[in-house]
Design an enzyme around this catalytic site. Structure first.
Site, mmCIF file in Angstrom:
data_model
loop_
_atom_site.group_PDB
_atom_site.id
_atom_site.type_symbol
_atom_site.label_atom_id
_atom_site.label_comp_id
_atom_site.label_asym_id
_atom_site.label_seq_id
_atom_site.Cartn_x
_atom_site.Cartn_y
_atom_site.Cartn_z
ATOM 1 N N HIS A 129 -33.229 -0.089 -0.317
ATOM 2 C CA HIS A 129 -32.325 -1.190 -0.710
ATOM 3 C C HIS A 129 -31.483 -1.550 0.526
ATOM 4 O O HIS A 129 -30.279 -1.301 0.576
ATOM 5 C CB HIS A 129 -31.450 -0.748 -1.878
ATOM 6 C CG HIS A 129 -30.770 -1.859 -2.608
ATOM 7 N ND1 HIS A 129 -30.928 -3.194 -2.266
ATOM 8 C CD2 HIS A 129 -29.918 -1.855 -3.675
ATOM 9 C CE1 HIS A 129 -30.216 -3.938 -3.085
ATOM 10 N NE2 HIS A 129 -29.595 -3.162 -3.940
ATOM 11 N N GLN A 132 -28.099 -3.696 0.304
ATOM 12 C CA GLN A 132 -26.950 -2.956 -0.223
ATOM 13 C C GLN A 132 -26.293 -2.147 0.896
ATOM 14 O O GLN A 132 -25.062 -2.121 1.021
ATOM 15 C CB GLN A 132 -27.414 -2.021 -1.352
ATOM 16 C CG GLN A 132 -26.318 -1.144 -1.906
ATOM 17 C CD GLN A 132 -25.248 -1.919 -2.651
ATOM 18 O OE1 GLN A 132 -25.568 -2.703 -3.544
ATOM 19 N NE2 GLN A 132 -23.987 -1.719 -2.307
ATOM 20 N N ASP A 223 -25.171 6.994 -7.031
ATOM 21 C CA ASP A 223 -25.955 5.942 -7.686
ATOM 22 C C ASP A 223 -26.473 6.532 -9.000
ATOM 23 O O ASP A 223 -26.398 7.749 -9.213
ATOM 24 C CB ASP A 223 -27.114 5.521 -6.758
ATOM 25 C CG ASP A 223 -27.967 4.397 -7.324
ATOM 26 O OD1 ASP A 223 -27.497 3.676 -8.241
ATOM 27 O OD2 ASP A 223 -29.124 4.239 -6.866
HETATM 28 N N1 NVA Z 1 -31.326 3.038 -7.590
HETATM 29 C C1 NVA Z 1 -30.959 1.890 -8.394
HETATM 30 C C2 NVA Z 1 -30.197 0.904 -7.569
HETATM 31 C C3 NVA Z 1 -29.720 -0.297 -8.338
HETATM 32 C C4 NVA Z 1 -28.968 -1.254 -7.488
HETATM 33 C C5 NVA Z 1 -32.217 1.258 -8.963
HETATM 34 O O1 NVA Z 1 -33.198 1.123 -8.228
HETATM 35 O O2 NVA Z 1 -32.237 0.934 -10.150
HETATM 36 N N1 CP Z 2 -26.299 -3.069 -6.351
HETATM 37 C C1 CP Z 2 -27.190 -3.977 -6.784
HETATM 38 O O1 CP Z 2 -28.193 -4.246 -6.128
HETATM 39 O O2 CP Z 2 -26.850 -4.556 -7.947
HETATM 40 P P1 CP Z 2 -27.780 -5.520 -8.812
HETATM 41 O O3 CP Z 2 -28.911 -4.661 -9.350
HETATM 42 O O4 CP Z 2 -26.884 -6.023 -9.893
HETATM 43 O O5 CP Z 2 -28.311 -6.610 -7.937
#
Ligand code: NVA
Ligand code: CP
Length: 306
Positions: A129, A132, A223
């Site tokens: 990600h 982020q 997270d």
């Molecule tokens: N680890 C989480 C991050 C969400 C922003 C997911 O992938 O669902």
């Molecule tokens: N942190 C993040 O990516 O949030 P969303 O899943 O709401 O985009």
């Protein structure tokens, strides 16, 4: 930033340390100064998973730059009816100027990038990600000035966040500690990549001991314990991850000036207590706002400001 023009951002490892620093400096500038892309550009959002922050912050950033956004909801486009990804990629390439994709497989992002000439941005995959972490590091920079000598400790699941934080901290020359249960460690190849970037100058630690990891840390990060696509495992994971919860006891052994970050959405009283999330050391709302500023800098850099 001319060096990034036309490139993709599929992984944080696509950036050099210098490029990352320049991107964060540009984000800090854009937070207080308006900038317009001189010609109209169109950003596509192709999201196969839910999103609040990424979807809205990318959209607002693009609007504020004077550009347009098209939401390519997979359910109302042909992608949900099985049109091959490589065909979709070549068609979207002819319409859009830039495309942000949220998906499961990192390989799908790579296929898009192989078949489309426009910049492709990883808006979250199971592996990483990166957007982020740009916002996270901007928040750290705002709170502490220089990242030199700081330690970020991530506690919980060795997921996409853990992987991108490993790369991001190594690039920023921050010490990074990842504390997870034994069966939930971060991606091995990314750990090796982060160690290579850190070149022994900063610490890259993978551990199963949450207290040792939190001790003296300047940033505590967590997270969800079950990511999107893993929902059916959520209940079974709670007892396994409980020792990694970011709570007041764990925060008390971090540096006295430590801040707490969470990418959100959060499951309060699971990975983070309500008291810590709402407490004086939490910076989660600034962190969420910074998604918009960091992504604006990314859009300007990948598209070119001219
Ligand atoms: N680890 C989480 C991050 C969400 C922003 C997911 O992938 O669902
Ligand atoms: N942190 C993040 O990516 O949030 P969303 O899943 O709401 O985009």
């Amino acid at each position: 930033m001319e060096a990034l023009k036309g490139r993709d951002l599929l992984s944080l490892a696509d950036l050099s340390a210098e490029e990352m620093k320049e991107l964060l400096d540009l984000a800090a500038q854009l937070k207080t100064h308006q900038l317009s892309l001189r010609c109209n550009k169109v950003l596509g959002l192709l999201f196969y998973k839910a999103s609040t922050r990424t979807r809205v912050s990318f959209s607002v950033a693009m609007y504020q730059l004077g550009g347009q956004v098209i939401d390519l909801n997979p359910n109302v486009t042909q992608v949900s009816r099985g049109e091959p990804l490589v065909d979709t990629a070549r068609v979207l390439d002819r319409y859009l100027d830039i495309l942000a994709i949220r998906t499961f497989e990192q390989e799908d992002l790579q296929s898009f990038a192989n078949y489309a000439k426009i910049p492709i941005i990883n808006a979250l995959s199971d592996l990483e990600h990166p957007c982020q972490v740009l916002a996270d590091l901007l928040t750290v920079q705002e709170c502490f000035g220089t990242p030199d000598g700081l330690t970020l400790t991530y506690l919980g699941d060795g997921n996409n966040m853990a992987n991108s934080l490993l790369l991001g901290c190594a690039l920023m020359r921050m010490n990074v500690r990842i504390a997870t249960p034994a069966e939930y460690q971060p991606d091995e190849a990314i750990v090796e990549q982060a160690k290579k970037i850190a070149q022994g100058n900063t610490e890259v630690t993978i551990t199963n001991d949450p207290e040792a990891a939190a001790k003296g840390a300047h940033v505590l990060y967590t997270d969800v314990w079950a990511s999107m696509g893993q929902e059916e495992q959520a209940n079974a994971r709670i007892p396994i991850f409980q020792p990694y919860q970011v709570n007041e006891q764990l925060l008390s052994i971090a540096d006295p000036d430590a801040i707490v970050l969470h990418c959100l959405p959060a499951h309060r009283e699971e990975e983070i207590t309500d008291a810590v999330m709402e407490g004086s050391q939490s910076r989660v709302w600034d962190q969420a706002e910074n998604r918009m500023h960091a992504q604006k800098a990314l859009l300007v850099s990948l598209l070119g400001a001219d």
